[in-house]
Motif scaffolding. Structure first.
Motif, short mmCIF file in Angstrom:
data_model
loop_
_atom_site.label_atom_id
_atom_site.label_comp_id
_atom_site.label_asym_id
_atom_site.label_seq_id
_atom_site.Cartn_x
_atom_site.Cartn_y
_atom_site.Cartn_z
N LYS A 1 0.83 -1.21 0.00
CA LYS A 1 0.00 0.00 0.00
C LYS A 1 0.86 1.25 0.00
N ASP A 2 1.92 1.25 0.83
CA ASP A 2 2.82 2.41 0.87
C ASP A 2 3.49 2.63 -0.48
N ASP A 3 3.84 1.54 -1.16
CA ASP A 3 4.45 1.66 -2.49
C ASP A 3 3.48 2.35 -3.46
N ARG A 4 2.22 1.94 -3.41
CA ARG A 4 1.22 2.54 -4.31
C ARG A 4 1.08 4.04 -4.06
N ILE A 5 1.01 4.41 -2.79
CA ILE A 5 0.84 5.83 -2.43
C ILE A 5 2.08 6.63 -2.82
N LEU A 6 3.27 6.07 -2.56
CA LEU A 6 4.51 6.78 -2.87
C LEU A 6 4.67 6.98 -4.38
N LEU A 7 4.40 5.93 -5.15
CA LEU A 7 4.54 6.05 -6.61
C LEU A 7 3.57 7.08 -7.16
N GLU A 8 2.33 7.11 -6.64
CA GLU A 8 1.35 8.09 -7.09
C GLU A 8 1.82 9.51 -6.78
N LYS A 9 2.36 9.72 -5.58
CA LYS A 9 2.84 11.05 -5.20
C LYS A 9 3.98 11.50 -6.12
N LEU A 10 4.94 10.61 -6.33
CA LEU A 10 6.10 10.96 -7.17
C LEU A 10 5.67 11.24 -8.60
N ALA A 11 4.73 10.43 -9.11
CA ALA A 11 4.27 10.61 -10.49
C ALA A 11 3.54 11.93 -10.66
N LEU A 12 2.70 12.29 -9.71
CA LEU A 12 1.94 13.55 -9.83
C LEU A 12 2.85 14.76 -9.63
N ASP A 13 3.85 14.64 -8.75
CA ASP A 13 4.85 15.72 -8.63
C ASP A 13 5.59 15.90 -9.95
N GLY A 14 5.98 14.76 -10.55
CA GLY A 14 6.69 14.81 -11.83
C GLY A 14 5.83 15.31 -12.95
N LEU A 15 4.52 15.04 -12.87
CA LEU A 15 3.58 15.54 -13.88
C LEU A 15 3.63 17.06 -13.95
N ARG A 16 3.64 17.70 -12.80
CA ARG A 16 3.70 19.17 -12.78
C ARG A 16 5.04 19.67 -13.32
N TYR A 17 6.12 18.92 -13.00
CA TYR A 17 7.46 19.31 -13.49
C TYR A 17 7.53 19.21 -15.01
N ARG A 18 6.96 18.14 -15.56
CA ARG A 18 7.08 17.89 -17.00
C ARG A 18 6.06 18.67 -17.82
N TYR A 19 4.82 18.82 -17.31
CA TYR A 19 3.74 19.36 -18.13
C TYR A 19 3.10 20.62 -17.57
N TYR B 1 8.44 8.90 -17.50
CA TYR B 1 8.82 10.25 -17.93
C TYR B 1 8.70 11.22 -16.76
N CYS B 2 7.62 11.10 -16.01
CA CYS B 2 7.40 12.00 -14.87
C CYS B 2 8.40 11.73 -13.74
N LEU B 3 8.85 10.49 -13.61
CA LEU B 3 9.82 10.15 -12.57
C LEU B 3 11.25 10.45 -13.01
N GLN B 4 11.43 10.99 -14.23
CA GLN B 4 12.73 11.31 -14.82
C GLN B 4 13.59 10.07 -15.04
N ILE B 5 12.93 8.91 -15.12
CA ILE B 5 13.65 7.70 -15.52
C ILE B 5 14.02 7.82 -16.99
N THR B 6 13.12 8.41 -17.78
CA THR B 6 13.39 8.64 -19.20
C THR B 6 13.18 10.11 -19.52
N ASP B 7 13.65 10.51 -20.69
CA ASP B 7 13.41 11.87 -21.19
C ASP B 7 12.58 11.84 -22.46
N VAL B 8 11.79 10.80 -22.61
CA VAL B 8 10.95 10.65 -23.80
C VAL B 8 9.52 10.99 -23.45
N ASN B 9 8.97 11.98 -24.13
CA ASN B 9 7.61 12.43 -23.88
C ASN B 9 6.64 11.56 -24.68
N PRO B 10 5.92 10.64 -24.04
CA PRO B 10 5.07 9.70 -24.78
C PRO B 10 3.88 10.36 -25.47
#
Length: 979
Positions: A242-260, A317-326
């Motif tokens: 459960k903690d993994d799911r919450i953490l990944l969602e937080k990181l992805a949404l933070d990265g969403l704002r950074y990327r888009y 892309y949002c986690l900065q694992i890649t630099d490819v904008n899908p």
């Protein structure tokens, strides 16, 4: 009954493939079978699965040996026992310590000793003695009845027939590096180590039925509960799922704002859709572990490129694992994840070759050595190596070995030996030879890694599995690829050089800016890409010119269509034609237009094949994914592939597709085998290409120095120095007062690094640089010799390469003086800086002439290339030949050119004939590409470096010119003028 069976993963010993061993067991009527490879559990899980499919009970273990000395067999009673066996193997394989005569293992492991090693009275509860049928007569001296439970049947199985026994003997001779005639009985298995039928074994032990009973009892105690289909990679990154799911969602949404930024609904919807599927398929931890690795690398200032099918993911892309904008590339979501997918998406993370080992070390320390290992792979016996190894075993002289290696149809004086070599060589083809390391795969397991494999310790110093990626995936262990490449080293070092040399800081991650830059676009259009990652090879440069590529999207496509599958099927040429003539072709089928309009009806990426297989041929996504894996060389199940091929044509018929169209579509799909890229993968490569292109466009000298210092790229160091000179740099030979170990640049002045001087010892360079750092520049030859204590041989190398030219004396004068002064220093034994400087010894010498040609020859010998323009040395007049820039005026005509060799690419025609593509430069430094068809290739061989006089016809394709060679001759350099 068969408690001691081996496959060819008993390296240079066993002769059965894993499949053949199980098949033979079925034929003799075995109901249970044990795999005990020598100090090895490599193919244990293949064996396990094959046995279950054949309705045979698998028993898992290992045979333990010190060299040729057989110690005992270990059999796992359970998966816990298997873990202990793998730990036991790992401990001794990694430490290189001999295995003990008696192992200290718990009750989960049976230990079976050979007869005579231990008296039965000393055996522990889980220890036994194995008796071979031929050893029954030796039991008269033992009171067997007094130890009714301690003796079992041991019928070793190593080979099938006399032919395979001979092959075994050859393997043992190869392993010992001896002549077959020198082989001893202790070095080989007994000829009786074959599958005896159960009836024959029962008959042999009819006077000892208790041993049969004991053997069956032992087999009955060995049971394993292993769900091969379940994911066994690390399941939890944080504290809970459960903690993994919450953490990944937080990181992805933070990265969403950074990327888009904010308010991008399309991007947010895709992020949330991906997160749901990632969570449903249980891949949260896999994404978080990859993010964690990237986060660590970024904290250390390391550059990376994330690619693989995971680069189709907006979450990546949002986690900065890649630099490819899908979204920008409209990447096919189902290539990344689909409901049928059981394995996580591929993440291939590239780091600089200088940084990769630190990243690997971090993963070991972060996730624990009990759970982490590099992935192994197998080096196999191949044609030339087999011939040479077998020829040595038979005692053939080297010239005869060379004869059959170069021409298998050649007849030797002793034709019988040659026939034996070729016959047994064909049997040995593709046998595993030894364990090596996968180029980048790492496993991170939830349970201890020893549950699945033993680990070895190669010289690199990281624990490595005995299983390869196919077996790992069979078990449910999915790799994370941590790779290295020198292109990232170029980028990192170039940025540092620009900062030092020009006081400019570069944001190399501002790729969107690079894509819009008109000068970068012009650089691609002209294919001025030497040194740039993935786009510098002759074939890639020609493709860029043919496409007149000047934008990111086209470069992404180019990165994929250059791959052999597309190129060799004829679809690369078709793509170029359609790219320039979008209204002058017809789609193969209306559905192909719908699916492949972006790539003009040509399947370019893996995604294209998946889309066609699913939407055109009606295969489900699971079947399409098998095709995808087969195309990328990551699938081993030929039967399943053949089934899908049959299903493809059945579906096409049912859907009403004409047979000719279905066959052509399948031909194009099949041409991808082992070579295709996903679109995201190509896009990742194109991002790095743009980063390199930007640096080469605006900082060409610093960029080329960085390429040289990373020792990487398609071409030789000589060409990169040539490019550096073309960029405007003034290149100096190594100098003891200005050079460092690597090549250095200050303004436009470039000093070649000491590392490029052949035979110059690392110790000499270290002492020189340390002394210069401590006490300043060297004043003269005598000062240099006194302060470094350099030996005569190393001193002569430095003089000949011009590293002491600061003295103002020519090389011959310096060599004469050095010989005298070196002896004098040796006699006085003075090294270091004196309190008072001695006045330099003055020599009166006759005039010693030294010519530029002699300098050039010294440079060629010691550096491997000339520092001057090589065409100033050629024994011909360059002006008498047609330059490359005039080829367009001679299209279709025969011309003569004078060129300097760069590289060549040999290929086979459809008839198996050898031909070449050559790459040269002319006297203007322009490229000349040549085609050497089989007739020309046989008559006029390319023999490596040097100058060539070529006669041939100028041919043109899509505005790119090359010369079709009809005649060729190598040209020498000018001879020195007589004194």
């Amino acid at each position: 009954m068969y408690l001691n069976c081996k496959t060819f993963f008993s390296y240079r010993y066993g002769t059965f493939s894993t499949e053949a061993l199980v098949k033979e067991a079925v034929e003799v009527g075995a109901s249970a079978l044990t795999l005990t490879n020598i100090n090895n559990t490599s193919d244990l899980w293949d064996f396990y699965e094959l046995c279950l499919e054949a309705n045979i009970k698998p028993v898992l273990g290992a045979e333990i040996r010190n060299g040729d000395h057989f110690l005992y067999i270990l059999l796992a009673k359970s998966t816990t026992g298997l873990l202990h066996i793998n730990q036991f193997l790992t401990k001794h394989l990694q430490s290189k310590e001999p295995f003990p005569e008696r192992p200290d293992l718990n009750a989960d492991v049976w230990v079976i000793y050979p007869l005579g090693q231990l008296p039965p009275a000393q055996l522990k509860e889980q220890e036994l003695i194995g008796i071979q049928p031929g050893e029954i007569t030796k039991l008269y001296a033992i009171d067997v009845a007094h130890y009714p439970t301690k003796f079992v049947v041991r019928q070793p199985v190593t080979f099938k027939t006399k032919v395979h026994y001979n092959l075994h003997r050859l393997l043992r001779a190869i392993d010992h590096n001896i002549l077959l005639s020198k082989q001893t009985a202790e070095q080989i298995a007994a000829p009786t180590e074959v599958f005896l039928s159960p009836t024959k074994i029962l008959d042999a032990f009819r006077q000892h039925p208790q041993m049969i009973t004991n053997t069956l009892r032992i087999i009955d105690t060995c049971n394993y509960e292993v769900d091969l289909a379940s994911d066994k990679t690390k399941k939890v990154f944080s504290a809970t799922l459960k903690d993994d799911r919450i953490l990944l969602e937080k990181l992805a949404l933070d990265g969403l704002r950074y990327r888009y930024g904010t308010g991008n609904r399309e991007a947010e919807e895709r992020v949330r859709k991906e997160l749901q599927i990632i969570d449903k398929l249980g891949f949260n931890s896999y994404f978080l572990i990859t993010w964690d690795v990237i986060r660590y690398a970024q904290s250390r200032g390391f550059y990376h490129v994330g690619r693989g099918s995971g680069a189709n993911s907006i979450v990546a892309y949002c986690l900065q694992i890649t630099d490819v904008n899908p979204i920008e590339l409209d990447l096919y979501f189902e290539r990344f994840l689909n409901p049928y997918r059981t394995s996580p998406p591929d993440f291939d993370i590239d780091f600089s070759w200088q940084d990769r080992d630190e990243v690997i070390d971090y993963i070991f320390k972060r996730y624990g050595e009990q759970h982490v290992a590099l992935l192994g792979m197998y080096s196999t016996f191949q044609y030339n190596a087999i011939l040479r190894e077998l020829a040595k075993v038979f005692g053939l002289p080297k010239h005869e070995v060379d004869a059959i290696a170069d021409n298998p149809d050649a007849t030797l004086q002793d034709d019988k030996i040659q026939k034996l070599i070729l016959f047994y060589g064909s049997l040995l083809q593709n046998f595993p030879n030894y364990t090596s390391i996968h180029p980048g795969g790492m496993l991170i397991s939830e349970e201890p890694i020893y549950q699945y494999t033993a680990l070895e310790m190669p010289p690199k110093g990281f624990a490595t599995t005995q299983i390869d990626m196919f077996v790992a995936e069979k078990v449910g262990l999915y790799k994370l690829d941590i790779l290295s490449q020198r292109g990232l080293g170029h980028i990192k070092d170039c940025i540092q050089l620009v900062r030092e040399n020009k006081s400019i800081s570069i944001d190399i991650h501002d790729v969107e800016k690079f894509k819009r830059d008109p000068q970068v676009a012009d650089q691609i259009r002209r294919a001025d890409t030497i040194g740039c990652f993935y786009i510098e090879s002759p074939a890639m440069r020609q493709l860029l010119l043919k496409l007149r590529c000047d934008d990111y999207i086209t470069l992404v496509a180019a990165s994929s269509i250059i791959r052999p599958g597309v190129a060799q099927s004829g679809m690369m040429r078709e793509y170029i034609y359609r790219f320039h003539n979008p209204d002058k072709f017809e789609y193969l089928h209306p559905k192909m237009k719908e699916l492949l309009e972006e790539t003009y009806g040509v399947m370019v990426f893996q995604e294209d094949v998946i889309k066609v297989a699913h939407h055109f041929a009606g295969l489900d996504m699971g079947e399409a994914d098998v095709l995808r894996r087969a195309m990328s060389g990551k699938y081993r199940g030929r039967k399943e592939f053949d089934r899908i091929k049959e299903q493809f044509f059945t579906n096409c018929k049912e859907l009403g597709h004409p047979d000719e169209i279905a066959k052509e579509v399948w031909r194009q799909i099949e041409s991808f085998g082992g070579y295709s890229f996903s679109k995201a993968h190509s896009a990742s490569f194109a991002v790095e290409s743009y980063q390199s292109l930007f640096l080469k466009t605006y900082y060409p000298m610093e960029f080329m120095v960085a390429v040289i210092n990373n020792f990487g790229g398609f071409y030789s160091t000589e060409l990169y120095f040539h490019e550096l000179r073309r960029a405007g740099a003034k290149i100096h030979a190594p100098c003891v007062n200005n050079s460092t170990e690597l090549t250095d640049i200050h303004g436009r002045e470039v000093y070649i690094g000491f590392i490029h001087i052949k035979s110059l010892q690392k110790e000499t360079v270290g002492r020189l640089l340390q002394e210069r750092s401590r006490h300043g520049s060297f004043l003269n030859l005598q000062d240099f010799i006194h302060r470094t204590g350099i030996g005569t041989e190393q001193l002569n190398i430095l003089i000949r390469v011009g590293a002491l030219r600061f003295t103002g004396k020519n090389k011959k004068e310096l060599l004469w003086e050095a010989n005298f002064l070196s002896k004098r220093v040796k006699e006085k034994d003075v090294v270091g800086t004196a309190l008072f400087q001695d006045k330099p010894v003055e020599f009166k010498l006759p005039v010693l002439y030294h010519t530029p040609l002699e300098d050039a020859l010294d440079e060629k010998e010691l550096l491997g290339f000339y520092l001057c323009d090589p065409f100033s040395l050629v024994d011909a007049d360059p002006k008498a030949f047609v330059p490359a820039r005039q080829f367009k005026n001679h299209a279709g005509q025969s011309i003569e050119v004078l060129v300097y060799y760069i590289t060549q690419k040999p290929v086979r025609t459809s008839k198996g004939q050898l031909m070449y593509f050559g790459t040269f430069i002319d006297s203007n430094g322009d490229w000349v590409d040549s085609v050497h068809f089989p007739d020309s290739a046989v008559k006029y061989r390319l023999t490596g470096q040097g100058f060539y006089h070529i006669k041939g016809k100028v041919v043109e394709e899509f505005g790119v010119y090359s010369i079709e060679v009809k005649w060729m001759q190598k040209i020498g350099i000018k001879q020195p003028a007589p004194l």
